[in-house]
Motif scaffolding. Structure first.
Motif, PDB file in Angstrom:
ATOM      1  N   SER A  91      28.305   4.209  70.518  1.00  0.00           N
ATOM      2  CA  SER A  91      27.712   3.203  69.764  1.00  0.00           C
ATOM      3  C   SER A  91      26.291   3.521  69.862  1.00  0.00           C
ATOM      4  N   VAL A  92      25.469   2.805  69.073  1.00  0.00           N
ATOM      5  CA  VAL A  92      24.113   3.268  68.877  1.00  0.00           C
ATOM      6  C   VAL A  92      23.303   1.952  68.776  1.00  0.00           C
ATOM      7  N   SER A  93      21.965   2.090  68.991  1.00  0.00           N
ATOM      8  CA  SER A  93      21.057   1.028  68.868  1.00  0.00           C
ATOM      9  C   SER A  93      19.611   1.571  68.304  1.00  0.00           C
ATOM     10  N   ARG A  94      19.084   0.943  67.296  1.00  0.00           N
ATOM     11  CA  ARG A  94      17.804   1.243  66.998  1.00  0.00           C
ATOM     12  C   ARG A  94      17.163  -0.122  66.821  1.00  0.00           C
ATOM     13  N   GLU A  95      16.308  -0.332  67.584  1.00  0.00           N
ATOM     14  CA  GLU A  95      15.602  -1.597  67.882  1.00  0.00           C
ATOM     15  C   GLU A  95      13.989  -1.450  67.342  1.00  0.00           C
ATOM     16  N   LYS A  96      13.793   0.081  67.247  1.00  0.00           N
ATOM     17  CA  LYS A  96      12.245   0.323  66.729  1.00  0.00           C
ATOM     18  C   LYS A  96      12.538   1.537  65.975  1.00  0.00           C
ATOM     19  N   LYS A  97      11.588   1.681  65.085  1.00  0.00           N
ATOM     20  CA  LYS A  97      11.707   2.735  63.954  1.00  0.00           C
ATOM     21  C   LYS A  97      11.815   4.199  64.719  1.00  0.00           C
ATOM     22  N   GLU A  98      10.945   4.461  65.760  1.00  0.00           N
ATOM     23  CA  GLU A  98      10.921   5.484  66.310  1.00  0.00           C
ATOM     24  C   GLU A  98      12.045   5.938  67.302  1.00  0.00           C
ATOM     25  N   ARG A  99      12.520   5.241  67.649  1.00  0.00           N
ATOM     26  CA  ARG A  99      13.834   5.169  68.756  1.00  0.00           C
ATOM     27  C   ARG A  99      15.050   5.024  68.458  1.00  0.00           C
ATOM     28  N   PHE A 100      16.180   5.772  68.684  1.00  0.00           N
ATOM     29  CA  PHE A 100      17.374   5.889  68.246  1.00  0.00           C
ATOM     30  C   PHE A 100      18.041   6.156  69.321  1.00  0.00           C
ATOM     31  N   SER A 101      18.990   5.197  70.098  1.00  0.00           N
ATOM     32  CA  SER A 101      19.674   5.576  71.215  1.00  0.00           C
ATOM     33  C   SER A 101      21.344   5.687  70.888  1.00  0.00           C
ATOM     34  N   LEU A 102      21.775   6.417  71.627  1.00  0.00           N
ATOM     35  CA  LEU A 102      23.427   6.855  71.761  1.00  0.00           C
ATOM     36  C   LEU A 102      23.922   6.399  72.903  1.00  0.00           C
ATOM     37  N   ILE A 103      24.920   5.463  72.832  1.00  0.00           N
ATOM     38  CA  ILE A 103      25.677   4.909  74.066  1.00  0.00           C
ATOM     39  C   ILE A 103      27.034   5.266  74.302  1.00  0.00           C
ATOM     40  N   LEU A 104      27.551   5.763  75.281  1.00  0.00           N
ATOM     41  CA  LEU A 104      28.777   6.145  75.573  1.00  0.00           C
ATOM     42  C   LEU A 104      29.223   5.075  76.647  1.00  0.00           C
ATOM     43  N   GLU A 105      30.005   4.143  76.142  1.00  0.00           N
ATOM     44  CA  GLU A 105      30.279   2.745  76.732  1.00  0.00           C
ATOM     45  C   GLU A 105      31.044   3.151  78.018  1.00  0.00           C
ATOM     46  N   SER A 106      31.884   4.141  78.143  1.00  0.00           N
ATOM     47  CA  SER A 106      32.732   4.594  79.252  1.00  0.00           C
ATOM     48  C   SER A 106      33.040   5.949  79.048  1.00  0.00           C
ATOM     49  N   ALA A 107      31.958   6.756  79.816  1.00  0.00           N
ATOM     50  CA  ALA A 107      32.218   8.157  79.381  1.00  0.00           C
ATOM     51  C   ALA A 107      33.437   8.761  79.830  1.00  0.00           C
ATOM     52  N   SER A 108      33.740   9.669  79.064  1.00  0.00           N
ATOM     53  CA  SER A 108      35.285  10.426  79.451  1.00  0.00           C
ATOM     54  C   SER A 108      34.835  11.921  79.398  1.00  0.00           C
ATOM     55  N   THR A 109      35.883  12.730  80.004  1.00  0.00           N
ATOM     56  CA  THR A 109      35.582  14.179  80.091  1.00  0.00           C
ATOM     57  C   THR A 109      35.401  14.700  78.810  1.00  0.00           C
ATOM     58  N   ASN A 110      36.196  14.309  77.761  1.00  0.00           N
ATOM     59  CA  ASN A 110      36.294  14.911  76.600  1.00  0.00           C
ATOM     60  C   ASN A 110      34.880  14.751  75.680  1.00  0.00           C
ATOM     61  N   GLN A 111      33.796  13.883  76.340  1.00  0.00           N
ATOM     62  CA  GLN A 111      32.562  13.749  75.684  1.00  0.00           C
ATOM     63  C   GLN A 111      31.697  14.658  76.247  1.00  0.00           C
ATOM     64  N   THR A 112      32.127  15.489  76.958  1.00  0.00           N
ATOM     65  CA  THR A 112      31.355  16.660  77.675  1.00  0.00           C
ATOM     66  C   THR A 112      30.908  17.499  76.388  1.00  0.00           C
ATOM     67  N   SER A 113      29.529  17.658  76.190  1.00  0.00           N
ATOM     68  CA  SER A 113      29.176  18.163  74.883  1.00  0.00           C
ATOM     69  C   SER A 113      27.677  18.332  74.856  1.00  0.00           C
TER      70      SER A 113
END
Lengths: 115, 115
Positions: B65-87
């Motif tokens: 999921s993602v969040s953009r509360e301010k124009k300059e900042r963009f966050s990527l969220i892994l709600e429950s990390a899994s090994t296949n998200q190693t990257s």
């Protein structure tokens, strides 16, 4: 849907030799085309881009690329490679939306330069 | 020069942890993007945002999921990390120009390992 093929996973050239990296795309409309370079441990840096006009595009670091619509290609060239050009190169095609380009990248070509 | 920074170059997390990857750009760009990069697959778009609080799914949004509360900042969220998200995760930003197109500028990347 658009797609990009970079047929060569690895290429090795001698320092001072010429270079051509191949890129073929699939896209129904006039494409927006990009070449990026990624040095080890770094993000991507834009080398050049094609939007319209002259089909031979000049970029940074002495690189150029030629758009050939009939061949659906956008090959990257450099007349004389330097050891510092060793990196991974990515071709991308952009689908223009109301916000800008949605990019689809090729798998990349790793360039090795031998002295 | 456009500067895109990412909060961490390397990150190691455990399976099931919630993970936040942060990206900040200093050029007042409207568009921001999150990609993951895997060998042989190039870059694949996870999510992008064209304005504050706006987001669009990319090609592989599942598990993110993602969040953009301010124009300059963009966050990527892994709600429950899994090994296949190693990257490697790359952030980019862009602004549409007078032609309607844009150029994406990339951060240095965050290499995430999920154990």
């Amino acid at each position: 849907a658009q797609s990009v093929t970079q047929p060569d996973i690895h290429i090795t050239v001698s320092e001072g030799a010429s270079l051509e990296l191949r890129c073929n795309y699939s896209y129904g409309a006039t494409p927006y085309l990009f070449w990026y370079v990624q040095s080890p441990g770094q993000g991507l840096q834009l080398l050049l881009k094609y939007f319209s006009g002259d089909t031979l595009v000049q970029g940074i670091k002495g690189f150029e690329a030629e758009f050939k619509r009939s061949q659906s290609s956008f090959n990257l060239r450099k007349p004389s490679v330097h050891w510092s050009d060793a990196a991974e190169y990515f071709c991308a095609v952009g689908e223009l939306t109301e916000y800008g380009n949605k990019l689809v990248f090729g798998a990349g070509t790793i360039l090795r330069v031998k002295s | 020069d456009v500067k895109v920074t990412q909060s961490s170059r390397y990150l190691v997390k455990r399976t099931g942890e919630k993970v936040f990857l942060e990206c900040v750009q200093d050029m007042d760009h409207e568009n921001m993007f999150w990609y993951r990069q895997d060998p042989g697959l190039g870059l694949r778009l996870i999510y992008f945002s064209y304005d504050v609080k706006m987001k669009e799914k990319g090609d592989i949004p599942e598990g993110y999921s993602v969040s953009r509360e301010k124009k300059e900042r963009f966050s990527l969220i892994l709600e429950s990390a899994s090994t296949n998200q190693t990257s490697m995760y790359l952030c980019a930003s862009s602004r549409k120009d007078s032609t309607g197109s844009d150029t994406q500028y990339f951060g240095p990347g965050t290499r995430l390992t999920v154990l």
